[in-house]
Enzyme design. Sequence first.
Site, PDB file in Angstrom:
ATOM      1  N   GLU A 255       0.114  69.535  73.685  1.00 52.04           N
ATOM      2  CA  GLU A 255      -0.781  69.241  75.211  1.00 52.04           C
ATOM      3  C   GLU A 255      -1.437  70.092  75.540  1.00 52.04           C
ATOM      4  O   GLU A 255      -0.152  70.591  77.008  1.00 52.04           O
ATOM      5  CB  GLU A 255      -0.283  67.411  75.527  1.00 52.04           C
TER       6      GLU A 255
ATOM      7  N   LYS B 133       2.142  57.680  81.142  1.00 50.24           N
ATOM      8  CA  LYS B 133       2.455  59.001  80.272  1.00 50.24           C
ATOM      9  C   LYS B 133       2.720  59.980  80.730  1.00 50.24           C
ATOM     10  O   LYS B 133       2.929  61.356  80.292  1.00 50.24           O
ATOM     11  CB  LYS B 133       1.099  58.471  78.962  1.00 50.24           C
TER      12      LYS B 133
ATOM     13  N   ASP C 251      17.231  63.758  73.363  1.00 53.78           N
ATOM     14  CA  ASP C 251      15.769  63.074  72.031  1.00 53.78           C
ATOM     15  C   ASP C 251      15.078  62.940  72.675  1.00 53.78           C
ATOM     16  O   ASP C 251      15.379  61.517  73.712  1.00 53.78           O
ATOM     17  CB  ASP C 251      17.349  61.907  71.754  1.00 53.78           C
TER      18      ASP C 251
ATOM     19  N   HIS D  80      -8.997  69.648  81.256  1.00 52.02           N
ATOM     20  CA  HIS D  80      -8.541  69.800  79.694  1.00 52.02           C
ATOM     21  C   HIS D  80      -9.459  70.265  79.357  1.00 52.02           C
ATOM     22  O   HIS D  80      -9.896  70.784  78.075  1.00 52.02           O
ATOM     23  CB  HIS D  80      -8.776  68.055  79.953  1.00 52.02           C
TER      24      HIS D  80
HETATM   25  P1  NAD Z   1      28.079  63.544  70.381  1.00 53.66           P
HETATM   26  O1  NAD Z   1      28.982  63.038  69.159  1.00 53.66           O
HETATM   27  O2  NAD Z   1      27.174  65.077  69.137  1.00 53.66           O
HETATM   28  O3  NAD Z   1      28.611  64.804  71.006  1.00 53.66           O
HETATM   29  C1  NAD Z   1      29.404  64.107  72.318  1.00 53.66           C
HETATM   30  C2  NAD Z   1      31.336  64.613  72.354  1.00 53.66           C
HETATM   31  O4  NAD Z   1      31.570  65.953  72.927  1.00 53.66           O
HETATM   32  C3  NAD Z   1      32.121  64.082  72.836  1.00 53.66           C
HETATM   33  O5  NAD Z   1      31.977  62.356  72.264  1.00 53.66           O
HETATM   34  C4  NAD Z   1      33.676  64.771  73.271  1.00 53.66           C
HETATM   35  O6  NAD Z   1      33.997  64.799  72.726  1.00 53.66           O
HETATM   36  C5  NAD Z   1      31.881  66.075  72.801  1.00 53.66           C
HETATM   37  N1  NAD Z   1      32.232  66.966  74.196  1.00 53.66           N
HETATM   38  C6  NAD Z   1      32.749  68.209  74.616  1.00 53.66           C
HETATM   39  N2  NAD Z   1      32.203  68.914  75.347  1.00 53.66           N
HETATM   40  C7  NAD Z   1      32.384  67.830  76.519  1.00 53.66           C
HETATM   41  C8  NAD Z   1      31.565  67.519  78.047  1.00 53.66           C
HETATM   42  N3  NAD Z   1      30.989  68.658  78.408  1.00 53.66           N
HETATM   43  N4  NAD Z   1      31.006  66.564  78.138  1.00 53.66           N
HETATM   44  C9  NAD Z   1      30.992  65.332  77.734  1.00 53.66           C
HETATM   45  N5  NAD Z   1      31.339  65.467  75.857  1.00 53.66           N
HETATM   46  C10 NAD Z   1      31.805  66.846  75.299  1.00 53.66           C
HETATM   47  O7  NAD Z   1      26.877  63.648  70.986  1.00 53.66           O
HETATM   48  P2  NAD Z   1      26.248  61.945  71.754  1.00 53.66           P
HETATM   49  O8  NAD Z   1      25.992  62.607  72.580  1.00 53.66           O
HETATM   50  O9  NAD Z   1      27.111  61.542  71.405  1.00 53.66           O
HETATM   51  O10 NAD Z   1      24.947  62.083  70.568  1.00 53.66           O
HETATM   52  C11 NAD Z   1      23.875  62.795  71.055  1.00 53.66           C
HETATM   53  C12 NAD Z   1      23.471  62.323  69.288  1.00 53.66           C
HETATM   54  O11 NAD Z   1      23.416  60.756  69.483  1.00 53.66           O
HETATM   55  C13 NAD Z   1      21.502  62.535  69.537  1.00 53.66           C
HETATM   56  O12 NAD Z   1      21.261  63.918  68.684  1.00 53.66           O
HETATM   57  C14 NAD Z   1      20.593  61.355  69.453  1.00 53.66           C
HETATM   58  O13 NAD Z   1      19.919  61.666  69.199  1.00 53.66           O
HETATM   59  C15 NAD Z   1      21.577  61.267  68.540  1.00 53.66           C
HETATM   60  N6  NAD Z   1      21.813  59.080  68.405  1.00 53.66           N
HETATM   61  C16 NAD Z   1      20.549  58.935  69.157  1.00 53.66           C
HETATM   62  C17 NAD Z   1      20.930  57.041  68.732  1.00 53.66           C
HETATM   63  C18 NAD Z   1      19.419  56.004  69.669  1.00 53.66           C
HETATM   64  O14 NAD Z   1      19.708  57.256  71.359  1.00 53.66           O
HETATM   65  N7  NAD Z   1      19.529  55.311  70.041  1.00 53.66           N
HETATM   66  C19 NAD Z   1      21.597  56.452  68.019  1.00 53.66           C
HETATM   67  C20 NAD Z   1      22.229  57.531  67.489  1.00 53.66           C
HETATM   68  C21 NAD Z   1      22.465  58.950  67.681  1.00 53.66           C
END
Ligand code: NAD
Length: 426
Positions: free
Chosen positions: A84, A262, A278, A376
């Site tokens: 945008e 928005k 996300d 704009h």
């Molecule tokens: P992930 O599982 O890839 O990573 C998280 C893991 O990384 C932790 O569980 C931990 O074991 C490890 N880790 C390493 N260093 C860390 C640190 N410094 N702090 C915290 N954890 C650390 O990702 P996530 O963050 O659990 O999930 C994010 C993804 O899930 C996004 O891609 C999102 O789009 C997706 N997602 C979103 C939804 C929703 O929003 N409704 C639903 C399902 C999946």
Amino acid sequence: MSETGSRIAGFHSLSPEERLDAVTRRSGLGNEGKSHLIEAGSALVDLADHLSENVISTMNVPLGIATNLIVDGEEVLVPMATEESSVIAAVCNAAKQCRDTGGITATWTGPQMIAQVQILDMPDPEAAKQALLDRRDDIKASCDACDPMLLKLGGGFRDIEVRVLDTRIGPMVILHLIVDTRDAMGANAVNTMAEKLAPHVETWTGGKVKLRILSNLADRRVVTVQGVWRTETIGGEEVRDGMIAASAFADADPYRAATHNKGIMNGVSAVVLATGNDTRAIEAGAHAFASRSGRYTALSTWNKTPEGDLHGVMEIPMAVGIVGGATKVHPTAQASLKIMGVTTAERLAKVAAAVGLVQNFAAVKALATTGIQAGHMRLHAQNLAIAVGATGDEIEAVAGAIVARKEIREDAAREALEQIRSGAGG
Ligand code: NAD
């Protein structure tokens, strides 16, 4: 195999190039469109093929830098990914106008996410609720065992909440797992915990577990940002009071609040996307949070300080991470974090929220004064020039011509381009 229709057997097992060929044969993409998708995707298509499904290319969005921002006393250059026009320019401009008061300050609640577990068909919902409350220690043990890494980093299970929810199909028990996900957004982390816990929950409650998924209403991961803009800097009391009136309008009216919010998300989502986070999760959380009183309202509020300056404050859930999802594997996301100098999810959340507030200042100020079209339209005119085929210097020339004529429309742009090419328009 038929070369028409949307059924392409085995599509997912083809390479991105083969998929693109198949789509080209079955669609109106054409060789020009195909070449563009090859060129656009060439650098990152292999990574994209791992991030998503049925990939044929990548969709490139401009990545720009917002300058002038100070958050919690620290200067920060902010990468923003947005298609945008005017969004990044507005942040630069608005951030500049609050540098003399120290920029934006931010606080946050900490990185707690909620996973929901839905339990149906219990003989006694209230007894099931109590059974879960009695099992808090077992629930903690089960959750923490899922993620030793998170535990080691100081995160992990924090608490539970249990509610009996009356619904149109009868009562159900909803268990919330509250988990500190540290520097991760945490969706995968908490979903895993909820799924692993489910069989135990069925045993303890005598019910049947159905949904096990995080809530995007991340109201335990909220950033509060605020800033002061001096009345003399922003153009005087009339501008300030116009902005306060605009804020009151957005507080009182969901039609206005939707657009007000928005504008905030123009800033927030661009930072979220630039860092591989996300955007849908953040958008869902923001709008649900804006409705938490039972009525949808503005996320930010603008008021007068005792000294007569303009004060803006905003609370917004900000479930962003610097590990997990695409954040760690996408080179542009990594580059964005480096440009910002961000090393924690906390700092990223605060910067993204600060950009949202500053963006909101810019939009509300423009609306309360000259209107947003003036700013704009120049960029919109350039987009129109490109859309009608202008290239190189022609883009500016066509845009300038239609802005000067106050005819910022596609037909006018086409006419201006024809004139320029025939030498008549200069
Ligand atoms: P992930 O599982 O890839 O990573 C998280 C893991 O990384 C932790 O569980 C931990 O074991 C490890 N880790 C390493 N260093 C860390 C640190 N410094 N702090 C915290 N954890 C650390 O990702 P996530 O963050 O659990 O999930 C994010 C993804 O899930 C996004 O891609 C999102 O789009 C997706 N997602 C979103 C939804 C929703 O929003 N409704 C639903 C399902 C999946």
